[in-house]
Every structure is written in structure tokens, then in C-alpha cells.
Motif scaffolding. Structure first.
Motif, short mmCIF file in Angstrom:
data_model
loop_
_atom_site.label_atom_id
_atom_site.label_comp_id
_atom_site.label_asym_id
_atom_site.label_seq_id
_atom_site.Cartn_x
_atom_site.Cartn_y
_atom_site.Cartn_z
N ARG A 65 1.12 -47.24 33.67
CA ARG A 65 0.87 -48.56 33.73
C ARG A 65 0.82 -49.17 31.90
NH1 ARG A 65 2.96 -52.55 36.00
NH2 ARG A 65 2.72 -51.54 38.14
N ALA A 66 0.77 -47.54 31.40
CA ALA A 66 -0.40 -48.58 29.83
C ALA A 66 1.22 -48.02 28.95
CB ALA A 66 -0.99 -47.55 29.60
N TYR A 67 1.96 -47.67 29.67
CA TYR A 67 3.11 -47.27 28.49
C TYR A 67 4.27 -48.58 29.08
CZ TYR A 67 6.64 -44.59 26.82
OH TYR A 67 7.79 -43.37 25.82
N TYR A 68 3.90 -48.64 30.39
CA TYR A 68 5.31 -49.54 31.05
C TYR A 68 4.99 -50.75 30.31
CZ TYR A 68 7.42 -52.60 34.28
OH TYR A 68 7.77 -53.71 34.69
N GLU A 69 3.61 -50.93 30.46
CA GLU A 69 2.84 -52.32 29.44
C GLU A 69 3.99 -52.55 28.10
OE1 GLU A 69 -1.35 -53.29 30.83
OE2 GLU A 69 -0.10 -53.45 32.64
N ARG A 70 3.72 -51.39 27.44
CA ARG A 70 4.29 -51.03 25.95
C ARG A 70 5.62 -50.90 25.94
NH1 ARG A 70 -0.74 -49.78 26.85
NH2 ARG A 70 -2.68 -50.67 25.22
N CYS A 71 6.11 -50.32 25.87
CA CYS A 71 7.76 -50.48 26.18
C CYS A 71 8.11 -52.00 26.61
CB CYS A 71 8.18 -49.49 27.69
SG CYS A 71 8.11 -48.18 27.17
N LEU A 72 7.76 -52.65 27.57
CA LEU A 72 9.05 -53.74 27.85
C LEU A 72 8.48 -54.56 26.62
CD1 LEU A 72 7.18 -55.75 31.14
CD2 LEU A 72 9.75 -54.24 30.77
N PRO A 73 7.58 -54.74 25.68
CA PRO A 73 7.48 -55.93 24.61
C PRO A 73 8.52 -55.04 23.49
CG PRO A 73 5.54 -54.71 24.61
CD PRO A 73 6.02 -54.29 25.73
N MET A 74 8.87 -53.25 23.53
CA MET A 74 9.54 -52.80 22.44
C MET A 74 10.85 -52.74 22.90
SD MET A 74 7.18 -49.31 22.14
CE MET A 74 8.56 -48.86 20.56
N LEU A 75 11.12 -53.26 24.09
CA LEU A 75 12.58 -52.85 24.29
C LEU A 75 13.46 -54.43 24.36
CD1 LEU A 75 12.74 -50.76 27.20
CD2 LEU A 75 13.06 -49.88 25.54
N GLU A 76 11.96 -55.37 24.31
CA GLU A 76 12.95 -56.66 23.97
C GLU A 76 12.86 -56.74 22.62
OE1 GLU A 76 10.03 -59.13 25.56
OE2 GLU A 76 10.28 -58.96 27.64
N GLN A 77 11.87 -55.67 21.08
CA GLN A 77 12.92 -56.22 20.07
C GLN A 77 13.44 -55.31 19.74
OE1 GLN A 77 8.70 -55.26 18.45
NE2 GLN A 77 7.44 -56.99 18.86
N PHE A 78 14.08 -54.49 20.46
CA PHE A 78 14.98 -53.79 20.63
C PHE A 78 15.94 -54.83 20.28
CE2 PHE A 78 18.01 -50.88 21.11
CZ PHE A 78 18.50 -49.74 19.71
N ASP A 79 16.15 -55.11 21.53
CA ASP A 79 17.52 -55.79 22.02
C ASP A 79 17.80 -57.63 21.51
OD1 ASP A 79 18.11 -54.37 24.28
OD2 ASP A 79 17.29 -55.36 25.83
#
Length: 294
Positions: free
Chosen positions: A63-77
Motif C-alpha cells: 500500500r505504501a509503495y502504491y501510494e508513492r508509485c502513483l505520483p512518480m508515474l504521473e510525473q514520468f507521464d
């Protein structure tokens, strides 16, 4: 292993709580999606999912990894979109949700026009007559009717939509045509469950909003279902005008209390306030706003 790709697969599996659906979202086989997640867990030296034969759920670490993945992927996009925008070519995926009736009818033409203009953009349209949690399900934008109850969403208005009352000629012939809403107590009313107050219908009488209690043998969260039941002479229905317009023009349904309708409800395109819109999502939002203003 491509870490970004593995993170995308992990996020899709987490959103759908399913390796099968997550793999489909990632355009991969279930076997390959599972391999990506296992490799990611091995690299992180952490278990991200609890797996059983029936379910897939996030661990606390997951869950903690998921919550941090989202903004990182959004920044990459966002970075990719910046480059694509300079090259005047949009690509990537957009997750969009709308009600079944509106999404399968009124939304198709503007989406078709958008995708013909932006051939590299992939649109995933999620149709549901229940509200899908935008943030939790990783939805980019949603089409919503009426006042927004989620203060964490930003809304742009698309248009106003009449809320109308209707019945079939056969039903009215058998049961009489009500001349005033107070007579609805003697009629079988088809209830729209998604309404905030489905057992009370509201009318504008001499400039005042007046509510009348209703009841009936059928209730649903689908305007299309209410429309079809009304055509079948089961009772009097309520719903957005787009759902019945064709049937009114064909004579299958008749509108009731037209001079007592309340103000039209707003139709909005909404998105999370804390999410930076990628160029492709912003382009679709602007396209929808422009389309419905016409």
C-alpha cells in the motif's frame, strides 16, 4: 527488467485487485504480469501482495509503495507529455468513467472525434451506474451529474440536463394521466436509486420547490432500465431527458408535468484536485467542454 513498466503493472494489478485484469490493463499476459511483479518484489526484497486462489490484496508495504508509485508515474507521464506536446503528437492512455446510459450513447460521438484526431491516445471507458472512486481506481476523469459530493474533485461544467417525468400511452390509458404531482401517490413510480432522495420527487410549483412522496415496485440505479420499464407500461419514470428523448419523439413515451420541472441538473467533467493533468488528459477535458457547449 524495466522498472517503470514493472511499476505500471504493479499499479494496474493493485487497482483491479486482480492479476488477470491488471495484465489486461497493461496489455500483457497474466503470466508475464505476475512475473513483472515477482521481479519487482525480488528487487525491493519485499512482499507487495497477499495472494490466494480467490483474491489479491496489497500488503501494508504494498500500500505504501502504491501510494508513492502513483505520483512518480504521473510525473514520468507529464515529462513524456511535455516532449510530445512540443512535437504536437499526444499518446498514452486515459481512464474515463461515466454512467452506462450516457457513456454508451451521448459520450461516444465526442470520444470518437477526439480519438480520430489523436490516434496514439488509448481511451479506457469504464461504464457504471454506481460512482467509481476516482482516486482509488486511478481514473483520470469522470463524467458526473448533479451537485458534487466529493470536495477533492475539480469540476468543469459541460451542459445542463433536464430531469423529466414520463410514462407510456398504454400505462396512462389503463391508470389515468395524473394532472398534479399529489396524484402520484396512486401510481406505480419507478425509483431512481442513485438519486439522493429517490422516494421523494421534486417539482417547481408556482416558483416553489415542493416534494411529494412516491413508491413503486421497481427501483434501479440505471436510467436506461427505468426507461425500458416505462415503455413496458409498468409505471411512471423519472430520469435525464437524454435517456428518453428518442422514445418521446417516437411516441413510445409521453412527458408529464413539463411545466413543473425543477431546474436542470449540471453535467460535469471532474478530476482529482491534487493530480497534475497530463497533456492528453487536459486535451480531452478541453475537447469535451468545447463539444458540449456546441
Amino acid at each position: 527488467m524495466d522498472t517503470i513498466e514493472a511499476m505500471r503493472v504493479f499499479v494496474n494489478v493493485a487497482r483491479h485487485t486482480s492479476f488477470t485484469q491488471g495484465a489486461k490493463q497493461s496489455n500483457l499476459s497474466t503470466k508475464l504480469a505476475s512475473k513483472y511483479v515477482r521481479q519487482l518484489e525480488s528487487r525491493l526484497d519485499a512482499q507487495l501482495f497477499y495472494r490466494t486462489t480467490r483474491s489479491v490484496t496489497l500488503t501494508e508495504t504494498g500500500r505504501a509503495y502504491y501510494e508513492r508509485c502513483l505520483p512518480m508515474l504521473e510525473q514520468f507521464d507529464e515529462l513524456e507529455d511535455l516532449i510530445q506536446h512540443r512535437q504536437k503528437e499526444l499518446s498514452g492512455s486515459i481512464r474515463l468513467t461515466a454512467s452506462t446510459g450516457f457513456g454508451s450513447k451521448e459520450l461516444i460521438e465526442p470520444l470518437l472525434a477526439f480519438q480520430k484526431q489523436h490516434k496514439e491516445v488509448r481511451v479506457e471507458l469504464l461504464l457504471s451506474d454506481s460512482h467509481i472512486a476516482v482516486v482509488e481506481k486511478g481514473v483520470d476523469i469522470a463524467i458526473r451529474f448533479g451537485k458534487l459530493q466529493d470536495s477533492n474533485l475539480i469540476a468543469r461544467k459541460l451542459k445542463d440536463m433536464r430531469v423529466v417525468f414520463f410514462a407510456s400511452p398504454d400505462y396512462l390509458s389503463l391508470n389515468g394521466r395524473p394532472s398534479h404531482p399529489r396524484e402520484l401517490i396512486h401510481h406505480n413510480c419507478l425509483l431512481f436509486r442513485s438519486s439522493n432522495d429517490s422516494k421523494n420527487w421534486h417539482f417547481n410549483i408556482d416558483g416553489q420547490i415542493v416534494s411529494y412522496p412516491v413508491s413503486g415496485t421497481f427501483n434501479t440505479d440505471s436510467p436506461r432500465a427505468i426507461t425500458n420499464m416505462s415503455i413496458g407500461a409498468l409505471g411512471i419514470g423519472i430520469g435525464p431527458y437524454y435517456a428518453v428523448e428518442h422514445h418521446v419523439k417516437s411516441g413510445e413515451l409521453e412527458l408529464l408535468f413539463e411545466d413543473m420541472e425543477v431546474e436542470p441538473m449540471g453535467l460535469y467533467v471532474v478530476y482529482p484536485e491534487n493530480r497534475h493533468l497530463t497533456a492528453r488528459v487536459r486535451a480531452l477535458v478541453d475537447h469535451l467542454v468545447s463539444w458540449f457547449k456546441k
